[in-house]
Design an enzyme around this catalytic site. Sequence first.
Site, PDB file in Angstrom:
ATOM      1  N   SER A   7     -17.339  56.096  56.699  1.00  0.00           N
ATOM      2  CA  SER A   7     -18.038  56.198  57.974  1.00  0.00           C
ATOM      3  C   SER A   7     -19.532  56.424  57.758  1.00  0.00           C
ATOM      4  CB  SER A   7     -17.445  57.342  58.790  1.00  0.00           C
ATOM      5  OG  SER A   7     -17.877  57.274  60.114  1.00  0.00           O
ATOM      6  N   GLU A  31     -22.770  51.657  61.359  1.00  0.00           N
ATOM      7  CA  GLU A  31     -21.574  51.796  62.207  1.00  0.00           C
ATOM      8  C   GLU A  31     -21.922  52.499  63.518  1.00  0.00           C
ATOM      9  OE1 GLU A  31     -17.111  53.858  61.947  1.00  0.00           O
ATOM     10  OE2 GLU A  31     -18.674  54.393  60.504  1.00  0.00           O
ATOM     11  N   HIS A  32     -22.575  53.655  63.423  1.00  0.00           N
ATOM     12  CA  HIS A  32     -22.997  54.410  64.610  1.00  0.00           C
ATOM     13  C   HIS A  32     -24.513  54.515  64.601  1.00  0.00           C
ATOM     14  CE1 HIS A  32     -19.006  56.133  63.406  1.00  0.00           C
ATOM     15  NE2 HIS A  32     -18.734  55.842  64.670  1.00  0.00           N
ATOM     16  N   ASP A  89     -16.364  59.169  69.421  1.00  0.00           N
ATOM     17  CA  ASP A  89     -15.203  59.374  68.548  1.00  0.00           C
ATOM     18  C   ASP A  89     -13.991  59.843  69.330  1.00  0.00           C
ATOM     19  OD1 ASP A  89     -16.171  58.564  66.156  1.00  0.00           O
ATOM     20  OD2 ASP A  89     -16.562  60.554  65.341  1.00  0.00           O
ATOM     21  N   GLU A  95     -16.401   8.961  59.573  1.00  0.00           N
ATOM     22  CA  GLU A  95     -15.796   9.961  58.696  1.00  0.00           C
ATOM     23  C   GLU A  95     -14.679   9.383  57.842  1.00  0.00           C
ATOM     24  OE1 GLU A  95     -14.587  13.280  61.072  1.00  0.00           O
ATOM     25  OE2 GLU A  95     -16.645  13.872  61.549  1.00  0.00           O
TER      26      GLU A  95
END
Length: 896
Positions: free
Chosen positions: A242, A331-332, A365, A420
């Site tokens: 974290s 992340e935060h 959280d 193609e």
Amino acid sequence: INAEYGDRIFAMTSIKLRRISPTEVVTLTTKTDPVDPDTLIKTKPIVDDVRKRGDAALLEYSTKFGDLKNGESHLVKLSELKEAYDSLSAEVKETLQRTAQRIRQFAIAQKQCLHSLSTPISGGTAGHTIEPVERAGCYAPGGRYPLPSSVLMTAITARVAGVSHVWVASPRPTAVTLAAAHVAGVDGFIRVGGAQAISAFAYGTETIPACDAIVGPGNIWVTAAKQLIAGRVAIDTLAGPSECLVIADHTANPKVVAADLLAQAEHDVEARAILVTLDEKVAEAVDKELTQQLLTLTTADTALKALDNSFAVVTKNIDEALWVADQIACEHLELHIDKASDHKLKLKHYGALFVGHNSAEVLGDYGAGPNHVLPTRAAARSSGGLSVFTFLRIRTWMEIDSLPDAQSTVRDAIVLARLEGLEGHARAAEHRILTEKTTSQSKASVLTHLKPSLINLPIYSPIAPLEERAEELGLDLDELVKLDANENLYGPPPEVLEVIVKANHHIYPDPSQLKLRTALANSLGVHFDRIVCGLGADDLIDLICRIVKPNPIIISSPCFAMYSYSAGVAGLPVIDVPRKPETFDLDEEAIKVGIKKHQASILFITNPNNPTGHIVSNDVIASFCEENCLVVVDEAYTEFTDQNCQELIHKYDNLIILRTFSKWAGLAGLRVGYCIAHQDITRVLLSIKQPYNVNIAADFAARICLEKKSVIFETVKQIRLERERLMKELQKFNFIKPLPSHANFILMKIVDGKSAHQLASDLRSLGVLLRYYSSSELKDYIRVSVARPQDTDKFLWALNMVSSSKLLSSLNGFKPEGVLLDMDGVLVNVSLSYRQAIIDTCKSFGVTVTMQDIDNKKAQSGFNNDWVLSQSLLKDKGVEVLFEKCKDKFEELYQG
């Protein structure tokens, strides 16, 4: 500093976060692989073994790694989850419920911003549908700090997305973790963790269904396993340790900043807490606070080590600070800066953003609403956190129904295919080239003339007709007990039938229903110009949705489905502010916030509520009427309680009351309802309604019911008494939890692991029709209408019949027509036929086995099931066969 906590004393120098320059950030934050190669190599054999050997391997690894004791089951019964919840204090239970509600509400709001699409293309229509995956596996860590909040975050979000089967894995779960799973309403729980749990979810075992999506944070072994199975199933993210980054200026409180950084550091010794500030003095003040707060922090050992990974960056100005944050893609991300809201849109890369001094990451959280399962290690540059979108699939579709209009697309496809080198593609397109003759015979799609918003509008699913149910069940009409639609089974008084026969059916009815409105006005004590009549209350719901501005409506599910349906027809967005779980009380404050935030046009309230039977006080309704929207109170069941809100109609001009003759008067088949509202509203409703929306039979019948109101209310009184009797009888069943009701129905929660769907199905087979709901919030509930005593008796008889604990007692006074005895293996030894089917099954896959092989295998534990035994014998001979394929072949050979 000698820090002392309890009986622990440890040496600690004063803390100073390592300083790095903004330019150094780029080299420090380069993306790294989420899992090192060595861990992947060690994890792969575990994943493969569980895939091959199923439960046997899962149990072996779980016992080896300490998740299970020898002989302990990996499965947790749903009743154990309930017991864990019941064992908690009232405070903890209420905390779980409130947190779950906030997570659920945010997830619902997320889902509502997604819509199916239908748009014209050359020659037809294309679009997409949004569908959830069928099964989800949610992982919640155990370890040092078990995370019941992760159970809520993952399982509730999956359920809101519409996932029908939600399972949770958590090693060595605490009572709170099990209780959280109960609150989230999971379908299964396994008390194992690590790579073996992820593999079991990915591939399935004999007892665990293979999942379509696997989510949730975990340790390095969990992350490695998720990386190995990604692609076979959907995953949320490959989570690492974290991390939290705080941008702080001179307005920041160093104590708060330090507390937020330590909240992240205590997660794991590998966690990172990063400070970005515009002033070295702020960094020094935060260093000082970190030192002081660590002295009394119970998790200081972990946090100290995590701070070794952490650092501070001092920037020249706010723009450079924002640039640093984007490079790290944390992340935060917290903004402890002046006028934080002015800067939030400048940031591009983060897992979750917390704007302003009050917006603590810890609130995220623990369930403020947004999810806490977020990308780490700069993965926020390419992905977002867990949400309902994780469990949803966008499925596109295309329909070419006017080939002439699509000829340009066809010719372009031919050219591109040959560029193609794909000649087969080109030839397939050439089959769609039209000649001049075929072009003139084709026509454009009729869908181009329709509103795109209505093309894929879901069809409303009403209760099936009684005749259809009787034919489906093979029963006569008089054998059915109809308790699924809240009708008054006493029916209307006989005078209603007489007046219907005498009515002039060849003459159009009164287009304005003046006589009926006058009769209602006299009965209610209001002026007739405050009343509008309709083809049932549904007609009026539709009219109300069509007269307002195209702003969202607010509902509170579970509630009457016609509000959302009529809003969809009118093109109004629907905002659901769900009722509180378990209690089904209205979330009054959340509703008011929703009205203001979305500038809602209408708030719909059913009172008493359908299907829960709850009632809302007039004080609460009055408080809603103070808001700036129309408040529609649907009183379809008001006659079955002692409360209505008519006293508020003259005080609040924005109040509309809906009522119907379907329930109390027994006129459900004639469809007549009415509303009471301010004259300005009724004038507009009268101007847009169909002139003959109430037919002559319904008009006459309703007026007779008003004349005979006192007579009909005797049956209403009987229904209310029967409601009390039924409530007492239902309370005698240990697997039924009836909810208090103020209406002519009772909502029952089916508990103790019983299936509400199966119970409703079993009762239907006996001719008792109840209402089962497949929605996630009501999947454990059944609604039963309150009717006549003889209907209640038949229902209770059927309930006893399907209840295994009362099966024999229910035969008292009942003459059975026959008895079926399941006696195979008792009268005749049938084991040889099973064994021969095992031998033949193995032979069909090229493997020869003997009776001795079967005896040896049966001597081992876990091989009582012949399908499992057959698959295991094949594996022993080196032949891998899917379980379903093996099972189908055994069944084919045995039955043959």
